[in-house]
Design an enzyme around this catalytic site. Structure first.
Site, PDB file in Angstrom:
ATOM      1  N   ILE A  12       0.830  -1.230  -0.056  1.00  0.00           N
ATOM      2  CA  ILE A  12       0.113   0.121  -0.136  1.00  0.00           C
ATOM      3  C   ILE A  12       0.953   1.329   0.065  1.00  0.00           C
ATOM      4  CG2 ILE A  12      -0.316   0.395   2.500  1.00  0.00           C
ATOM      5  CD1 ILE A  12      -3.313   0.722   1.961  1.00  0.00           C
ATOM      6  N   ASN A  25      -3.161   1.514  16.026  1.00  0.00           N
ATOM      7  CA  ASN A  25      -3.811   1.235  17.257  1.00  0.00           C
ATOM      8  C   ASN A  25      -4.366   2.435  17.949  1.00  0.00           C
ATOM      9  OD1 ASN A  25      -1.485   2.324  18.576  1.00  0.00           O
ATOM     10  ND2 ASN A  25      -0.508   0.627  17.644  1.00  0.00           N
ATOM     11  N   ASP A  35       0.945  -0.973   9.435  1.00  0.00           N
ATOM     12  CA  ASP A  35       1.067   0.092  10.407  1.00  0.00           C
ATOM     13  C   ASP A  35       2.979   0.367  10.200  1.00  0.00           C
ATOM     14  OD1 ASP A  35       1.288   2.331  12.115  1.00  0.00           O
ATOM     15  OD2 ASP A  35       0.301   1.050  13.822  1.00  0.00           O
ATOM     16  N   SER A 119      -7.950  -4.750  10.403  1.00  0.00           N
ATOM     17  CA  SER A 119      -8.396  -5.750  11.370  1.00  0.00           C
ATOM     18  C   SER A 119      -8.082  -7.291  10.955  1.00  0.00           C
ATOM     19  CB  SER A 119      -9.727  -5.736  11.895  1.00  0.00           C
ATOM     20  OG  SER A 119      -9.866  -4.619  12.903  1.00  0.00           O
ATOM     21  N   VAL A 122      -2.975  -8.749  12.742  1.00  0.00           N
ATOM     22  CA  VAL A 122      -2.729  -9.129  14.352  1.00  0.00           C
ATOM     23  C   VAL A 122      -4.100  -9.095  14.977  1.00  0.00           C
ATOM     24  CG1 VAL A 122      -1.658  -7.875  16.241  1.00  0.00           C
ATOM     25  CG2 VAL A 122      -0.471  -7.943  14.043  1.00  0.00           C
TER      26      VAL A 122
END
Ligand code: APR
Length: 172
Positions: A12, A25, A35, A119, A122
């Site tokens: 991405i 998070n 992330d 989601s 992890v």
């Protein structure tokens, strides 16, 4: 299927769109998965400083930072639910991620956006169920946001892309 929606397999962080979405998070503290990739590609120090200034983000909500060194102009950070069996409001929270991101993007005048599978790493959300929500909510938003030109569902592998294609084909 809305022809403004695409499914793409790859990283991405390489996409030149108005905004890419981060599966963050609640502390916006950075992490692994998408992330971590976004932090590395955008420039971890600058992005962490921008995230610290915002302070955090509740599950199901969205906040924005610049894209820094990314080809994308902006990063919209959203926090997906941690899967806890499905009876802790997870579907509603996941749906809210997509609608909040789309609303924020439209408010900023953006026309193109790329989503990872929020989601689905992890946080352990069953992939097929998460994909059904992602497709349904984005299609719903696009019905209203006629000015929006492109939504890309970015997948890390082909099996995930197949799940999106199947959900999109079902959505008619
Ligand atoms: N580009 C696109 N997709 C990616 C990339 C990438 N560079 N890296 C990972 N993915 C995919 C994963 O394969 C998965 O399908 O993104 C999806 C989301 O997985 P996670 O990144 O684990 O996100 P999530 O399940 O929402 O968990 C969020 O993980 O990294 C931490 O800080 C983050 O605590 C938060 C949690």
């Amino acid at each position: 299927m809305d022809d403004r929606i695409q499914v793409w397999v790859g990283d991405i962080t390489t996409l030149k769109v108005d905004a890419i979405v981060n599966a963050a998070n609640t502390q916006l503290a950075g992490g692994g998965g998408v992330d971590g990739a976004i932090h590395r590609a955008a420039g971890a120090e600058e992005l962490q400083a921008a995230c610290r200034k915002i302070g955090g983000c509740a599950t199901g909500h969205a906040v924005m930072t610049p894209g820094f060194r990314l080809p994308a102009k902006a990063i919209i950070h959203t926090v997906g639910p941690v899967w806890q069996g499905g009876d802790q409001g997870e579907p509603g929270k996941l749906r809210s991620c997509y609608s909040e991101v789309m609303t924020l993007a439209v408010r900023e005048g953006f026309r193109s956006i790329a989503f990872p599978a929020i989601s689905c790493g992890v946080y352990g959300y069953p992939k097929e169920q998460a994909v059904a929500i992602a497709v349904d909510e984005v299609e719903r938003c696009l019905e209203t946001y006629l000015m929006f030109k492109r939504v890309i569902f970015v997948c890390f592998d082909q099996p995930m892309a197949e799940l999106y294609r199947a959900a999109l084909a079902q959505a008619t």
